[in-house]
Motif scaffolding. Structure first.
Motif, PDB file in Angstrom:
ATOM      1  N   ALA A 328       0.905  -1.164   0.000  1.00  0.00           N
ATOM      2  CA  ALA A 328       0.000   0.000   0.000  1.00  0.00           C
ATOM      3  C   ALA A 328       0.935   1.203   0.000  1.00  0.00           C
ATOM      4  O   ALA A 328       0.962   2.005   0.922  1.00  0.00           O
ATOM      5  N   THR A 329       1.741   1.272  -1.052  1.00  0.00           N
ATOM      6  CA  THR A 329       2.914   2.149  -1.037  1.00  0.00           C
ATOM      7  C   THR A 329       2.746   3.457  -1.797  1.00  0.00           C
ATOM      8  O   THR A 329       3.734   4.117  -2.124  1.00  0.00           O
ATOM      9  N   GLY A 330       1.524   3.820  -2.077  1.00  0.00           N
ATOM     10  CA  GLY A 330       1.312   5.171  -2.591  1.00  0.00           C
ATOM     11  C   GLY A 330       1.494   5.324  -4.092  1.00  0.00           C
ATOM     12  O   GLY A 330       1.669   4.356  -4.834  1.00  0.00           O
ATOM     13  N   PHE A 331       1.485   6.580  -4.508  1.00  0.00           N
ATOM     14  CA  PHE A 331       1.417   6.926  -5.920  1.00  0.00           C
ATOM     15  C   PHE A 331       2.365   8.074  -6.237  1.00  0.00           C
ATOM     16  O   PHE A 331       2.601   8.924  -5.395  1.00  0.00           O
ATOM     17  N   LYS A 332       2.880   8.084  -7.468  1.00  0.00           N
ATOM     18  CA  LYS A 332       3.698   9.209  -7.923  1.00  0.00           C
ATOM     19  C   LYS A 332       3.224   9.561  -9.326  1.00  0.00           C
ATOM     20  O   LYS A 332       3.265   8.716 -10.234  1.00  0.00           O
ATOM     21  N   VAL A 333       2.754  10.797  -9.472  1.00  0.00           N
ATOM     22  CA  VAL A 333       2.223  11.207 -10.780  1.00  0.00           C
ATOM     23  C   VAL A 333       3.336  11.178 -11.823  1.00  0.00           C
ATOM     24  O   VAL A 333       4.425  11.706 -11.606  1.00  0.00           O
ATOM     25  N   ASP A 334       3.065  10.529 -12.945  1.00  0.00           N
ATOM     26  CA  ASP A 334       4.001  10.527 -14.069  1.00  0.00           C
ATOM     27  C   ASP A 334       3.178  10.347 -15.341  1.00  0.00           C
ATOM     28  O   ASP A 334       2.763   9.230 -15.680  1.00  0.00           O
ATOM     29  N   MET A 335       2.923  11.459 -16.023  1.00  0.00           N
ATOM     30  CA  MET A 335       2.027  11.417 -17.186  1.00  0.00           C
ATOM     31  C   MET A 335       2.538  10.461 -18.268  1.00  0.00           C
ATOM     32  O   MET A 335       1.760   9.936 -19.056  1.00  0.00           O
ATOM     33  N   ALA A 336       3.851  10.228 -18.295  1.00  0.00           N
ATOM     34  CA  ALA A 336       4.408   9.330 -19.316  1.00  0.00           C
ATOM     35  C   ALA A 336       3.910   7.899 -19.119  1.00  0.00           C
ATOM     36  O   ALA A 336       4.027   7.073 -20.029  1.00  0.00           O
ATOM     37  N   ARG A 337       3.345   7.596 -17.947  1.00  0.00           N
ATOM     38  CA  ARG A 337       2.847   6.240 -17.729  1.00  0.00           C
ATOM     39  C   ARG A 337       1.474   6.007 -18.367  1.00  0.00           C
ATOM     40  O   ARG A 337       0.978   4.894 -18.348  1.00  0.00           O
ATOM     41  N   HIS A 338       0.856   7.058 -18.896  1.00  0.00           N
ATOM     42  CA  HIS A 338      -0.374   6.847 -19.667  1.00  0.00           C
ATOM     43  C   HIS A 338       0.028   6.369 -21.064  1.00  0.00           C
ATOM     44  O   HIS A 338       0.417   7.165 -21.918  1.00  0.00           O
ATOM     45  N   ALA A 339      -0.101   5.065 -21.271  1.00  0.00           N
ATOM     46  CA  ALA A 339       0.432   4.475 -22.498  1.00  0.00           C
ATOM     47  C   ALA A 339      -0.351   4.887 -23.747  1.00  0.00           C
ATOM     48  O   ALA A 339       0.119   4.667 -24.859  1.00  0.00           O
ATOM     49  N   PHE A 340      -1.541   5.493 -23.578  1.00  0.00           N
ATOM     50  CA  PHE A 340      -2.359   5.794 -24.762  1.00  0.00           C
ATOM     51  C   PHE A 340      -1.929   7.058 -25.502  1.00  0.00           C
ATOM     52  O   PHE A 340      -2.353   7.311 -26.622  1.00  0.00           O
TER      53      PHE A 340
END
Ligand SMILES: Cc1cc2nc3c(=O)[nH]c(=O)nc-3n(C[C@H](O)[C@H](O)[C@H](O)COP(=O)(O)OP(=O)(O)OC[C@H]3O[C@@H](n4cnc5c(N)ncnc54)[C@H](O)[C@@H]3O)c2cc1C
Length: 446
Positions: A328-340
């Motif tokens: 349950a280790t949280g999130f880090k925004v990284d728009m490059a992870r939107h593969a679409f």
């Protein structure tokens, strides 16, 4: 099949659904893509209680009467603005009711690819169809941004599980479970697994679990400031009036955050409303769950049907053996992870450490592409990480798009043929504008 609309909202969670109601009011034809409340239904632990207080957990619309309070009244349930602890199942039902009453049709599809041509976006959808739109609003939540400690990446199930992977906690009875994380998800799971009879150990990276404070209920100014802070989680560990006032300003007026320097914004994001446990979980965890602070998992291996972790802490390194590890280790925004995204869109997207740089209207550096929700926190502050941020974001972006739509509407007058516009949400496009969209569809379809 290709269809078209003026504006597409991708994601039907609290931000997408709230924004749809304001776009409808502004007369902007639009479609909402995604399954309503999907992430809340499928990727949060069942039985989880919301961290945000009930007053800060409503979806927003220009018409009154669709708040959590109204939902409770309608269903003859007790309502308290503070101290209600909404179960996630009830919140999902509330969101779906909001959607059926105010948003109407939502297309249950995922966006698989997205490119831009001649000033229009073309989206490839999971049902095999395509959609062309002049504008796109991304309200995709956190799912794409999940993090895992390097040492635990690739360790198979059932040794390593994710917090959203399973149903109720009954399966954990009699098991040794290590939960990695110090936020509400980790702490809520620790409480429910411990109650189910598991031996739970919580590994927290910080100095201790950061418990939110029980809100005060008097009606004075300080109480109002504290209430704002508690609605979102824990702010700064201080009762200094100026810090309290800053906390209040950031939750009530996200536009004020946008005016700060990048350095100031980064500092605030690093130090406020980080992982915390809701105050009402405290007595379900303390004394019942072993909590190890300042820990980091440096290695993991499977031995004799158990997972053995090498954990470093202030006291050196130790080995911890368990039946299961839950992340349950949280999130880090990284728009490059939107593969679409097409490479052209991604290359044109101006970012700060993975977060999109947004104008005061939530527009990215790609014209007509907007981002709402947690991914907008670098521009609008910690409130955007919570449902409460939709109170500001939804009317703001819809007002801006409504203005642009009206200004552009008279400028296009091309005849159309061949492709049927599918303009949902009960707001047909003005003929001229729809024709301009269709013309672009035909060009793009070649
Ligand atoms: C475990 C957990 C507990 C939380 N508890 C709270 C809380 O108590 N209070 C609070 O205020 N906040 C809480 N949050 C934060 C919460 O995620 C945000 O406040 C809120 O969900 C943001 O709303 P959203 O509409 O941006 O995202 P979401 O509610 O996540 O909705 C985004 C939707 O987009 C969809 N989507 C993603 N990609 C695509 C695609 N390519 N095509 C189509 N659809 C797509 C997803 O399926 C999802 O349904 C919690 C988060 C987690 C992880």
């Amino acid at each position: 099949m290709i269809s078209s609309t003026d504006t597409v909202i991708v994601g039907a969670g609290p931000y997408g659904l709230s924004t749809s109601t304001y776009l409808a009011e502004a007369g902007v034809p639009h479609q909402v893509l995604g399954l309503p409340m999907h992430a809340w239904k499928n990727f949060t632990p069942p039985g989880m209680l919301l961290r945000s207080e009930a007053f800060a957990s409503s979806l927003y619309s220009p018409c009154g009467g669709y708040t959590v309070e109204a939902y409770c009244q309608r269903n003859h349930m007790e309502y308290k603005s503070v101290g209600l602890h909404l179960p996630v199942e009830m919140f999902v039902d509330y969101g779906q009711w909001f959607q059926s009453e105010l948003v109407g049709h939502v297309r249950p599809v995922e966006v698989q690819d997205m490119c831009r041509k001649d000033g229009y976006f073309r989206l490839g959808l999971s049902d095999g169809s395509s959609l062309v739109a002049r504008r796109v609003i991304l309200s995709l939540g956190l799912k794409a941004f999940g993090q895992a400690p390097a040492a635990l990446r690739g360790v198979p199930k059932p040794y390593v599980l994710h917090s959203g992977d399973f149903g109720d906690s009954a399966w954990s009875e009699g098991k040794d479970v290590v939960i990695v994380g110090g936020g509400q998800s980790a702490i809520g799971l620790a409480a429910s697994m411990s109650a189910a009879g598991a031996r739970v150990r919580l590994l927290v990276r910080g100095d201790a679990v950061n418990w939110s404070r029980e809100p005060r209920t008097s009606s004075g100014l300080v109480s109002r400031l504290l209430r704002a802070r508690v609605g979102l989680g824990r702010g700064w560990d201080s009762n200094k009036p100026w810090l309290l006032a800053l906390s209040y300003m950031l939750s009530e007026y996200p536009a004020s955050f946008h005016k700060l320097s990048l350095q100031q914004r980064q500092k605030i994001l690093e130090t406020s409303w980080g992982p915390s446990g809701a105050w009402w979980l405290r007595n379900r965890v303390e004394g019942k769950v072993e909590i190890s602070a300042r820990t980091e998992v440096s290695r993991a291996e499977i031995r004799n049907g158990r997972i053995v972790l090498e954990v470093s802490s202030g006291n050196g390194t130790s080995a911890i053996s368990a039946d299961h590890v839950v992340l349950a280790t949280g999130f880090k925004v990284d728009m490059a992870r939107h593969a679409f995204f097409s490479s052209e869109i991604l290359n044109s997207l101006s970012m700060i450490d993975g977060s999109p740089e947004l104008t005061s209207n939530f527009e990215t550096s790609v014209r007509d592409l907007y981002v709402l929700g947690p991914a907008a926190a670098m521009s609008f502050g910690p409130a955007l990480r919570f449902i409460y941020g939709a109170r500001y974001a939804a009317p703001r972006v819809a007002g801006h798009i409504g203005g642009r739509f009206k200004r552009e509407a008279g400028r296009f007058a091309a005849p159309s043929h061949g492709v049927t516009p599918e303009l949902a949400n009960g707001h047909p496009a003005s003929g001229a504008h729809a024709r301009s969209v269709l013309q672009a569809v035909e060009r793009n379809a070649e």
